[in-house]
Enzyme design. Sequence first.
Site, PDB file in Angstrom:
ATOM      1  NE  ARG A 118      -4.214  -1.542   0.041  1.00 52.53           N
ATOM      2  CZ  ARG A 118      -4.266  -2.647  -0.695  1.00 52.53           C
ATOM      3  NH1 ARG A 118      -3.220  -2.983  -1.440  1.00 52.53           N
ATOM      4  NH2 ARG A 118      -5.340  -3.402  -0.682  1.00 52.53           N
ATOM      5  CG  HIS A 151      -2.501  -1.127  -7.374  1.00 48.89           C
ATOM      6  ND1 HIS A 151      -3.148  -0.459  -6.370  1.00 48.89           N
ATOM      7  CD2 HIS A 151      -2.336  -2.406  -6.913  1.00 48.89           C
ATOM      8  CE1 HIS A 151      -3.382  -1.276  -5.352  1.00 48.89           C
ATOM      9  NE2 HIS A 151      -2.893  -2.468  -5.661  1.00 48.89           N
ATOM     10  CD  GLU A 191      -2.907   2.863  -6.133  1.00 52.11           C
ATOM     11  OE1 GLU A 191      -3.840   2.121  -6.502  1.00 52.11           O
ATOM     12  OE2 GLU A 191      -1.930   2.449  -5.494  1.00 52.11           O
TER      13      GLU A 191
END
Length: 335
Positions: free
Chosen positions: A252, A300, A281
């Site tokens: 994270r 990601h 994000e």
Amino acid sequence: MNDAASTEVSNSPVGRSLRVAVLDDYQRVALEYGDWERLGPDLDVTVFDRNLDREEGKVALAPYDVLCLMRERMALPSGLIEALPNLRLVIFTGVRTRSIDFAALAERGIIACHTGGGEMQPATAELTWGLILSAMRHLPSEMAGMRDSGWQTTVGTVLEGRTLGLLGLGKLGQRVATIGAAFGMQRIAWSPNLTAERAEAAGVTLVDKDRLFATSDVLTLHMVLSPATQHLVGAFELGLMRPEALLVNTSRGPLIDENALIETLRAGRIRGAALDVYDQEPLPADHPLRSLGNAYLTPHLGYVTEGSYRLFFRDVVSVIAAWRAGAPINVASVA
């Protein structure tokens, strides 16, 4: 930001259909991977292939009965929930999320359900090593050079005999440690609750936090984000790292103090950072990390595999079917 894009499938000949919104389907695979026909003809499925901000969401999502969230790409806070008058069911992929206000859903009697976890652990562990190898052998710049008619501009570093540090030694951390053993690396770990016995059982040596940062050649993060772990890696910890060390985060983004990391990378105080996760994000187009040559970045991708996606959308359809039958499954715990 790109213009909104969506694909709508409507099979309802008459009357009001069940309206389902699938959010953040960046790869446009939701309709292919989910057996939506199983739910019958009275179903409208709209797929949004980009991230909606909160104000856009209040308008675009107002007609829908069901929202299907992909992991934590779009947050569902109370203010947005209150603006969706038709919402009755929320489904999120994976088994946990921090991006939904479950209390706000419960206040309105809206059920939240989850899917299975897919193949996230092996997928994220493999991506972790993809990032490590890319950084240690300068693969992005060498690949770009080959496309630009270049040839050999960097000198790489082998992993054998070097030290792999693991900040967190849960299931994912243990997978990464096992692969590190195959590369012939020494493996050390620290986390607040890690014991010497648990570390030894995983073939890893427990060290204190300062030693983890000071002696690791590759330091990779595998912690759950919580108030206690936010900015667990700050300026002090980065200052302990070796000049040739690589920091890796596929967990994270907020585990790291992003401003401190940017300053460290700009100053060249560590070899680099290989990142798959970020504070914000999608990462803004003008974000400083994008311009740093010692930042190895992926968008990601840790859980983004065909196997995970097929399971996610299979389970989404199953959750909707069970809910419509009056017997919801995979109801999320709000504890």
